[in-house]
Design a protein around this motif. Sequence first.
Motif, PDB file in Angstrom:
ATOM      1  N   ALA A 120     -22.723 -18.601  85.710  1.00 14.72           N
ATOM      2  CA  ALA A 120     -21.486 -19.338  85.967  1.00 14.72           C
ATOM      3  C   ALA A 120     -20.801 -19.713  84.658  1.00 14.72           C
ATOM      4  O   ALA A 120     -19.611 -19.969  84.640  1.00 14.72           O
ATOM      5  N   TRP A 121     -21.543 -19.740  83.566  1.00 10.46           N
ATOM      6  CA  TRP A 121     -20.990 -20.205  82.303  1.00 10.46           C
ATOM      7  C   TRP A 121     -20.420 -19.024  81.526  1.00 10.46           C
ATOM      8  O   TRP A 121     -21.016 -18.523  80.578  1.00 10.46           O
ATOM      9  N   LEU A 122     -19.252 -18.596  81.950  1.00 15.80           N
ATOM     10  CA  LEU A 122     -18.556 -17.458  81.368  1.00 15.80           C
ATOM     11  C   LEU A 122     -17.083 -17.824  81.256  1.00 15.80           C
ATOM     12  O   LEU A 122     -16.528 -18.440  82.164  1.00 15.80           O
ATOM     13  N   CYS A 123     -16.465 -17.453  80.159  1.00 16.45           N
ATOM     14  CA  CYS A 123     -15.023 -17.707  80.035  1.00 16.45           C
ATOM     15  C   CYS A 123     -14.372 -16.676  79.122  1.00 16.45           C
ATOM     16  O   CYS A 123     -15.031 -16.053  78.294  1.00 16.45           O
ATOM     17  N   GLN A 124     -13.081 -16.517  79.298  1.00 13.66           N
ATOM     18  CA  GLN A 124     -12.283 -15.660  78.439  1.00 13.66           C
ATOM     19  C   GLN A 124     -11.985 -16.423  77.157  1.00 13.66           C
ATOM     20  O   GLN A 124     -11.635 -17.593  77.192  1.00 13.66           O
ATOM     21  N   VAL A 125     -12.118 -15.737  76.013  1.00 12.54           N
ATOM     22  CA  VAL A 125     -11.791 -16.383  74.748  1.00 12.54           C
ATOM     23  C   VAL A 125     -10.650 -15.691  74.016  1.00 12.54           C
ATOM     24  O   VAL A 125     -10.112 -16.233  73.059  1.00 12.54           O
ATOM     25  N   SER A 126     -10.268 -14.502  74.471  1.00 14.34           N
ATOM     26  CA  SER A 126      -9.159 -13.766  73.862  1.00 14.34           C
ATOM     27  C   SER A 126      -8.630 -12.760  74.876  1.00 14.34           C
ATOM     28  O   SER A 126      -9.383 -12.259  75.717  1.00 14.34           O
ATOM     29  N   SER A 127      -7.335 -12.462  74.785  1.00 19.35           N
ATOM     30  CA  SER A 127      -6.770 -11.457  75.680  1.00 19.35           C
ATOM     31  C   SER A 127      -6.466 -10.148  74.965  1.00 19.35           C
ATOM     32  O   SER A 127      -6.382  -9.102  75.595  1.00 19.35           O
ATOM     33  N   SER A 128      -6.316 -10.196  73.645  1.00 15.49           N
ATOM     34  CA  SER A 128      -6.012  -8.977  72.910  1.00 15.49           C
ATOM     35  C   SER A 128      -6.725  -9.011  71.563  1.00 15.49           C
ATOM     36  O   SER A 128      -6.206  -9.622  70.617  1.00 15.49           O
ATOM     37  N   PRO A 129      -7.923  -8.445  71.476  1.00 16.80           N
ATOM     38  CA  PRO A 129      -8.611  -7.719  72.535  1.00 16.80           C
ATOM     39  C   PRO A 129      -9.191  -8.677  73.584  1.00 16.80           C
ATOM     40  O   PRO A 129      -9.363  -9.870  73.316  1.00 16.80           O
ATOM     41  N   ALA A 130      -9.505  -8.130  74.733  1.00 15.03           N
ATOM     42  CA  ALA A 130     -10.111  -8.924  75.808  1.00 15.03           C
ATOM     43  C   ALA A 130     -11.549  -9.249  75.424  1.00 15.03           C
ATOM     44  O   ALA A 130     -12.377  -8.353  75.295  1.00 15.03           O
ATOM     45  N   VAL A 131     -11.827 -10.547  75.220  1.00 10.68           N
ATOM     46  CA  VAL A 131     -13.163 -10.984  74.807  1.00 10.68           C
ATOM     47  C   VAL A 131     -13.620 -12.108  75.713  1.00 10.68           C
ATOM     48  O   VAL A 131     -12.855 -13.016  76.035  1.00 10.68           O
ATOM     49  N   LEU A 132     -14.883 -12.031  76.120  1.00 14.14           N
ATOM     50  CA  LEU A 132     -15.525 -13.045  76.944  1.00 14.14           C
ATOM     51  C   LEU A 132     -16.631 -13.725  76.154  1.00 14.14           C
ATOM     52  O   LEU A 132     -17.217 -13.126  75.253  1.00 14.14           O
ATOM     53  N   ALA A 133     -16.936 -14.956  76.546  1.00  7.15           N
ATOM     54  CA  ALA A 133     -18.123 -15.654  76.066  1.00  7.15           C
ATOM     55  C   ALA A 133     -18.961 -15.973  77.294  1.00  7.15           C
ATOM     56  O   ALA A 133     -18.432 -16.382  78.330  1.00  7.15           O
ATOM     57  N   VAL A 134     -20.259 -15.749  77.188  1.00  3.73           N
ATOM     58  CA  VAL A 134     -21.158 -16.087  78.292  1.00  3.73           C
ATOM     59  C   VAL A 134     -22.423 -16.701  77.719  1.00  3.73           C
ATOM     60  O   VAL A 134     -22.952 -16.237  76.703  1.00  3.73           O
ATOM     61  N   ALA A 135     -22.874 -17.773  78.356  1.00  2.69           N
ATOM     62  CA  ALA A 135     -24.103 -18.452  77.947  1.00  2.69           C
ATOM     63  C   ALA A 135     -25.226 -18.066  78.896  1.00  2.69           C
ATOM     64  O   ALA A 135     -25.071 -18.131  80.116  1.00  2.69           O
ATOM     65  N   VAL A 136     -26.356 -17.660  78.317  1.00  2.75           N
ATOM     66  CA  VAL A 136     -27.526 -17.245  79.099  1.00  2.75           C
ATOM     67  C   VAL A 136     -28.729 -18.026  78.580  1.00  2.75           C
ATOM     68  O   VAL A 136     -28.977 -18.055  77.369  1.00  2.75           O
ATOM     69  N   SER A 137     -29.467 -18.633  79.491  1.00  3.81           N
ATOM     70  CA  SER A 137     -30.655 -19.379  79.093  1.00  3.81           C
ATOM     71  C   SER A 137     -31.580 -18.478  78.273  1.00  3.81           C
ATOM     72  O   SER A 137     -31.860 -17.338  78.650  1.00  3.81           O
ATOM     73  N   ALA A 138     -32.049 -19.004  77.138  1.00  2.00           N
ATOM     74  CA  ALA A 138     -32.887 -18.223  76.233  1.00  2.00           C
ATOM     75  C   ALA A 138     -34.169 -17.736  76.893  1.00  2.00           C
ATOM     76  O   ALA A 138     -34.731 -16.727  76.475  1.00  2.00           O
TER      77      ALA A 138
END
Length: 154
Positions: free
Chosen positions: A34-52
Motif C-alpha cells: 500500500a505504501w507506493l507513490c508517484q514521485v515524478s512524471s517525466s520520467p515516470a518514477v515511483l517510490a515503494v516501501a517494502v518491509s526489510a
Amino acid sequence: MEKEMIAKAMNTITHGVYVLGVHTEEKDDLMTAAWLCQVSSSPAVLAVAVSAGHLTAELIPKAGRFTVSVLGSGQRKEALACGRVSGRKADKTKLVETVYTEDGIPMVAGAAARMECRVLDANGATNHLLFLAEVERASYDSDEVLIYHKKDFF
C-alpha cells in the motif's frame, strides 16, 4: 497515548492497493503493498516501501526490476492472497490468476493498471527498504481501483 494518536492519524492517509511482482532465477513472488507513490512524471518514477524482512525486499535488488499491479475495486481477494501468506511458504503466483511480462515478471490478471519498473535506487528507511523505480512500460484498463482502509485488511 501519543503513539496511538500517531497511528490513528497515519491510518487516515489514503492509499491504493498494489501487488508487486518480481522474477529471479530462483523464485517468482507477488506481494501486496500500500505504501507506493508517484514521485515524478517525466520520467515516470515511483517510490515503494517494502518491509526489510519480506522475501520481495530480498528479490527486488537481485532482479533490478519489478511490476506493479494496481488492483481493481473488485480484487480484495487477490490483495489478501498476496498479503497474508509469505512468499517463503507459498508460491503466490498459484494463489491468484497471474500474467507475465515478456521478461517473465508476474502481474495480477485483471488489474486496473500494470506497470513494469526498473530500480533506480534503494535505501534503508527504518525497518523498510525504499525503492525508487522508473516505469518503463504500462497498461491501463480501469479507473475503478481498490482503496486501502486498514479495517478492511486486518
